[in-house]
Design an enzyme around this catalytic site. Structure first.
Site, PDB file in Angstrom:
ATOM      1  N   GLU A  81      -4.934  -3.856  -1.992  1.00  0.00           N
ATOM      2  CA  GLU A  81      -6.390  -3.623  -2.001  1.00  0.00           C
ATOM      3  C   GLU A  81      -6.766  -2.417  -1.133  1.00  0.00           C
ATOM      4  OE1 GLU A  81      -4.593  -5.948  -0.674  1.00  0.00           O
ATOM      5  OE2 GLU A  81      -5.645  -7.190   0.802  1.00  0.00           O
ATOM      6  N   ARG A  82      -5.755  -1.824  -0.439  1.00  0.00           N
ATOM      7  CA  ARG A  82      -6.080  -0.680   0.429  1.00  0.00           C
ATOM      8  C   ARG A  82      -6.086   0.638  -0.332  1.00  0.00           C
ATOM      9  NH1 ARG A  82      -2.184  -1.875   5.396  1.00  0.00           N
ATOM     10  NH2 ARG A  82      -1.652  -3.873   4.489  1.00  0.00           N
ATOM     11  N   GLU A 132       9.411  -4.310  12.927  1.00  0.00           N
ATOM     12  CA  GLU A 132       9.053  -3.089  12.197  1.00  0.00           C
ATOM     13  C   GLU A 132       7.749  -2.523  12.768  1.00  0.00           C
ATOM     14  OE1 GLU A 132       7.587  -3.722   8.126  1.00  0.00           O
ATOM     15  OE2 GLU A 132       8.875  -2.072   7.494  1.00  0.00           O
ATOM     16  N   LYS A 178      -1.053  -6.872  -9.411  1.00  0.00           N
ATOM     17  CA  LYS A 178      -2.024  -7.039  -8.316  1.00  0.00           C
ATOM     18  C   LYS A 178      -1.625  -6.044  -7.230  1.00  0.00           C
ATOM     19  CE  LYS A 178      -2.840  -8.409  -4.664  1.00  0.00           C
ATOM     20  NZ  LYS A 178      -3.262  -7.492  -3.551  1.00  0.00           N
ATOM     21  N   CYS A 225       9.468   1.977   3.619  1.00  0.00           N
ATOM     22  CA  CYS A 225      10.442   0.915   3.935  1.00  0.00           C
ATOM     23  C   CYS A 225      11.847   1.495   4.021  1.00  0.00           C
ATOM     24  CB  CYS A 225      10.382  -0.186   2.897  1.00  0.00           C
ATOM     25  SG  CYS A 225      10.986   0.362   1.317  1.00  0.00           S
ATOM     26  N   PHE A 233       0.817  -1.222   0.000  1.00  0.00           N
ATOM     27  CA  PHE A 233       0.000   0.000   0.000  1.00  0.00           C
ATOM     28  C   PHE A 233       0.845   1.263   0.000  1.00  0.00           C
ATOM     29  CE2 PHE A 233       0.927   0.025   4.530  1.00  0.00           C
ATOM     30  CZ  PHE A 233       0.996   1.387   4.804  1.00  0.00           C
TER      31      PHE A 233
HETATM   32  P1  NAD Z   1       1.618  -6.529   3.038  1.00  0.00           P
HETATM   33  O1  NAD Z   1       2.676  -7.577   3.130  1.00  0.00           O
HETATM   34  O2  NAD Z   1       0.492  -6.568   3.999  1.00  0.00           O
HETATM   35  O3  NAD Z   1       0.921  -6.572   1.580  1.00  0.00           O
HETATM   36  C1  NAD Z   1       1.684  -6.603   0.398  1.00  0.00           C
HETATM   37  C2  NAD Z   1       0.892  -7.357  -0.671  1.00  0.00           C
HETATM   38  O4  NAD Z   1       0.688  -8.693  -0.237  1.00  0.00           O
HETATM   39  C3  NAD Z   1      -0.478  -6.744  -0.948  1.00  0.00           C
HETATM   40  O5  NAD Z   1      -0.702  -6.725  -2.342  1.00  0.00           O
HETATM   41  C4  NAD Z   1      -1.443  -7.712  -0.243  1.00  0.00           C
HETATM   42  O6  NAD Z   1      -2.674  -7.839  -0.911  1.00  0.00           O
HETATM   43  C5  NAD Z   1      -0.702  -9.029  -0.258  1.00  0.00           C
HETATM   44  N1  NAD Z   1      -0.990  -9.838   0.927  1.00  0.00           N
HETATM   45  C6  NAD Z   1      -1.354  -9.392   2.164  1.00  0.00           C
HETATM   46  N2  NAD Z   1      -1.539 -10.435   2.988  1.00  0.00           N
HETATM   47  C7  NAD Z   1      -1.268 -11.554   2.282  1.00  0.00           C
HETATM   48  C8  NAD Z   1      -1.265 -12.959   2.604  1.00  0.00           C
HETATM   49  N3  NAD Z   1      -1.563 -13.405   3.832  1.00  0.00           N
HETATM   50  N4  NAD Z   1      -0.941 -13.831   1.630  1.00  0.00           N
HETATM   51  C9  NAD Z   1      -0.622 -13.404   0.397  1.00  0.00           C
HETATM   52  N5  NAD Z   1      -0.616 -12.093   0.045  1.00  0.00           N
HETATM   53  C10 NAD Z   1      -0.925 -11.182   0.965  1.00  0.00           C
HETATM   54  O7  NAD Z   1       2.369  -5.134   3.070  1.00  0.00           O
HETATM   55  P2  NAD Z   1       1.736  -3.677   3.179  1.00  0.00           P
HETATM   56  O8  NAD Z   1       1.209  -3.486   4.550  1.00  0.00           O
HETATM   57  O9  NAD Z   1       0.844  -3.426   2.020  1.00  0.00           O
HETATM   58  O10 NAD Z   1       3.041  -2.786   2.972  1.00  0.00           O
HETATM   59  C11 NAD Z   1       3.904  -2.454   4.006  1.00  0.00           C
HETATM   60  C12 NAD Z   1       5.070  -3.411   4.093  1.00  0.00           C
HETATM   61  O11 NAD Z   1       5.787  -3.428   2.860  1.00  0.00           O
HETATM   62  C13 NAD Z   1       6.088  -2.983   5.140  1.00  0.00           C
HETATM   63  O12 NAD Z   1       6.558  -4.149   5.793  1.00  0.00           O
HETATM   64  C14 NAD Z   1       7.193  -2.332   4.329  1.00  0.00           C
HETATM   65  O13 NAD Z   1       8.462  -2.328   4.927  1.00  0.00           O
HETATM   66  C15 NAD Z   1       7.179  -3.201   3.121  1.00  0.00           C
HETATM   67  N6  NAD Z   1       7.784  -2.533   1.982  1.00  0.00           N
HETATM   68  C16 NAD Z   1       8.992  -2.988   1.557  1.00  0.00           C
HETATM   69  C17 NAD Z   1       9.622  -2.362   0.502  1.00  0.00           C
HETATM   70  C18 NAD Z   1      10.939  -2.866  -0.009  1.00  0.00           C
HETATM   71  O14 NAD Z   1      11.285  -2.575  -1.138  1.00  0.00           O
HETATM   72  N7  NAD Z   1      11.691  -3.625   0.755  1.00  0.00           N
HETATM   73  C19 NAD Z   1       9.015  -1.277  -0.131  1.00  0.00           C
HETATM   74  C20 NAD Z   1       7.770  -0.838   0.331  1.00  0.00           C
HETATM   75  C21 NAD Z   1       7.164  -1.490   1.392  1.00  0.00           C
END
Ligand code: NAD
Length: 498
Positions: free
Chosen positions: A175-176, A382, A172, A280, A148
């Site tokens: 969804e938020r 985190e 994909k 991140c 998100f």
């Molecule tokens: P998230 O892991 O909740 O979601 C990421 C994606 O995974 C979304 O598209 C979501 O629909 C999907 N997802 C969520 N739950 C799932 C499950 N149980 N099984 C399969 N897919 C699932 O992350 P977020 O809250 O959207 O984003 C924040 C996180 O992303 C933080 O941990 C941040 O550090 C990380 N991030 C990392 C980078 C990087 O390049 N390292 C960059 C941006 C964000």
């Protein structure tokens, strides 16, 4: 109620087995509904992508690059409306939303030069009458699953590179805040991409699992939290796919006694609290070296935090807006409580922050902890909110060990005037992206982005030449054009160039 739709290469009536709510984090109101797709929908999208891919890959790379040039122009023309839409679903302030879009566009700009990057290698005369050349070819159909917190930049990192080299791509998004990703796909088609080259499907775990298992998808690029990144990595590799899966972070900013303290504090304000800490590459941990540095830093941090303006994301004077959801606000506040329970000293408490007229918004005030120690779970994990933790280090070696030993290894920054200390730090710290007097060292688009340890699973970074390598496979040709016909001899030993 605004209805968000998938963006597909075939007619679809928009019906879905399930839907999700998209909130306005400024006031807690549901502003849109997003369909949550399933495996059957994905199957059709993959078929459409495969139908489009051979012609797209066969198109010369300059013509593919022209689509990217036009896309860049269209995004720039729509910058204001895209930034406002992004801000209204994510909660980051509008200027920061423009930065989110701009950093993605910089990867598009890099990809406009794709013909140069696909030229391959050539050796004339590798053996008698033998020449060898290698080329990079696309993988076929790839998919990207995005978080998100950068709903414009991260989709562009992925799809610009994937399609520039000749793949078709299915996005994909989170969804938020899914509206800007849909608009980007629409603009890409408007720029002249054939139907099926780029599609957008919405969904949650069900759709993600369908992507990871689908035999028609050759590669998966994922960015999100670490547990899910690891899961995506395991399940996709098990299915035989190429995977890059970026995870969470806990970045440290190390402040040496000789650092320019005023500039460092200014840098820390933006890096710790900008975008409500939901980056991140944020700096949620600050490590002053020596007690005197810590005391001076703390005093200046408290003063600077007092001037921060938390406001609605459309407020042009706000430094940062709300966090993304009510659950996330609750989670961040719970982490603050955990920090207290574990014995850290709460210096500035951002809990219970309310904004007049926006009492239902998901705001968290800036928070500062001092005397945080490495055994605390609030340090190890985190938080992803506007919470800055100070860990005091006695000397350089102790400070260097903190990010090096941490489970995450995304980014790190060192603030100093000492070139030798900086050089030593750069060579020894176990982190993927390092800033020297640069608080948020997100590499420019012609380098590449990737963390170490639990911040990144897989072998290639995002964008730059690393991205080109991820989204292509190498074919190597050894050819002989004999002068005057074949000898008719057979060779029963492995051919050598000896
Ligand atoms: P998230 O892991 O909740 O979601 C990421 C994606 O995974 C979304 O598209 C979501 O629909 C999907 N997802 C969520 N739950 C799932 C499950 N149980 N099984 C399969 N897919 C699932 O992350 P977020 O809250 O959207 O984003 C924040 C996180 O992303 C933080 O941990 C941040 O550090 C990380 N991030 C990392 C980078 C990087 O390049 N390292 C960059 C941006 C964000």
């Amino acid at each position: 109620m605004r209805e968000i739709t998938h963006k597909l290469a075939f007619a679809h009536d928009g019906s879905a087995p399930r839907h999700g709510d998209v909130f306005d984090p400024n006031n807690g109101v549901v502003q849109a509904r997003v369909p949550l797709g399933d495996a059957a929908l994905l199957d059709r999208a993959v078929a459409a992508a495969h139908a489009a891919q051979p012609a797209w890959a066969a198109m010369n790379p300059q013509r593919r690059a022209r689509v990217l040039f036009r896309f860049k122009q269209l995004v720039e023309d729509n910058m204001q409306s895209l930034a406002e839409l992004l801000s209204s679903e994510h909660g980051k302030v509008v200027d920061d939303a423009k930065g989110d879009i701009q950093r993605g566009l910089e990867v598009v700009e890099f990809c406009c030069g794709i013909p140069h990057m696909l030229k391959g290698e050539y050796t004339q005369g590798a053996g008698p009458g033998i020449d060898v050349f290698s080329m990079r070819q696309p993988l076929g159909v790839g998919a990207g699953i995005t978080p998100f917190n950068f709903p414009a930049m991260i989709p562009m990192w992925m799809f610009a590179t994937a399609v520039a080299v000749g793949n078709c791509f299915i996005l994909k998004p989170s969804e938020r805040d899914p509206s800007v990703p849909v608009r980007l796909v629409e603009l890409f088609l408007e720029a002249g991409a054939p139907e099926g080259v780029l599609q957008c499907v919405h969904g949650d775990k069900e759709m993600v699992d369908a992507i990871l298992d689908h035999p028609g998808i050759a590669a998966v690029s994922f960015v999100g939290s670490s547990d899910i990144a690891h899961y995506v990595y395991r399940r996709s590799t098990e299915a035989g796919k190429r995977v890059q899966a970026m995870g969470g972070a806990k970045n440290h900013g190390i402040v040496m006694p000789d650092a320019d303290m005023d500039q460092t504090v200014a840098d820390l304000m933006g890096a710790a609290f900008g975008s409500a800490g939901e980056r991140c590459m944020a700096l949620p941990v600050v490590v002053p070296v020596g007690e005197d540095t810590a005391d001076r830093l703390r005093e200046k941090l408290v003063a600077a935090m007092g001037t921060l303006r938390v406001g609605v994301s459309t407020d042009p004077d706000a430094h940062y807006g709300p966090v993304v959801t009510a659950q996330h606000k609750q989670r961040v506040e719970q982490w603050i409580q955990t920090g207290i329970d574990e014995g850290a000293e709460l210096v500035v408490d951002g809990r219970g922050f309310t904004l007049q007229g926006h009492e239902q918004g998901y705001f968290v005030g800036p928070t500062l902890f001092d005397r945080v120690t490495t055994d605390m779970t609030a340090y190890k994990e985190e938080i992803f909110g506007p919470v800055l933790q100070m860990v005091r280090a006695a000397n350089f070696e102790e400070a260097l060990a903190l990010p090096t030993r941490h489970q995450y290894g995304n980014g790190v920054a060192l603030f100093t005037r000492n070139g030798h200390a900086a050089r030593e730090f750069v060579s020894r710290v176990q982190v993927g992206m390092v800033g020297i007097n640069v608080p948020i060292p997100v590499p420019v688009s012609y380098h590449s982005f990737g963390g170490w340890k639990r911040s990144g699973f897989g072998d290639h970074n995002q964008y730059g030449m690393e991205g080109v390598r991820f989204w292509t496979k190498v074919k190597t040709v050894t050819q002989r054009w004999p002068d005057g016909g074949a000898t008719g001899d057979s060779a029963f030993i492995i051919p050598t160039m000896g």
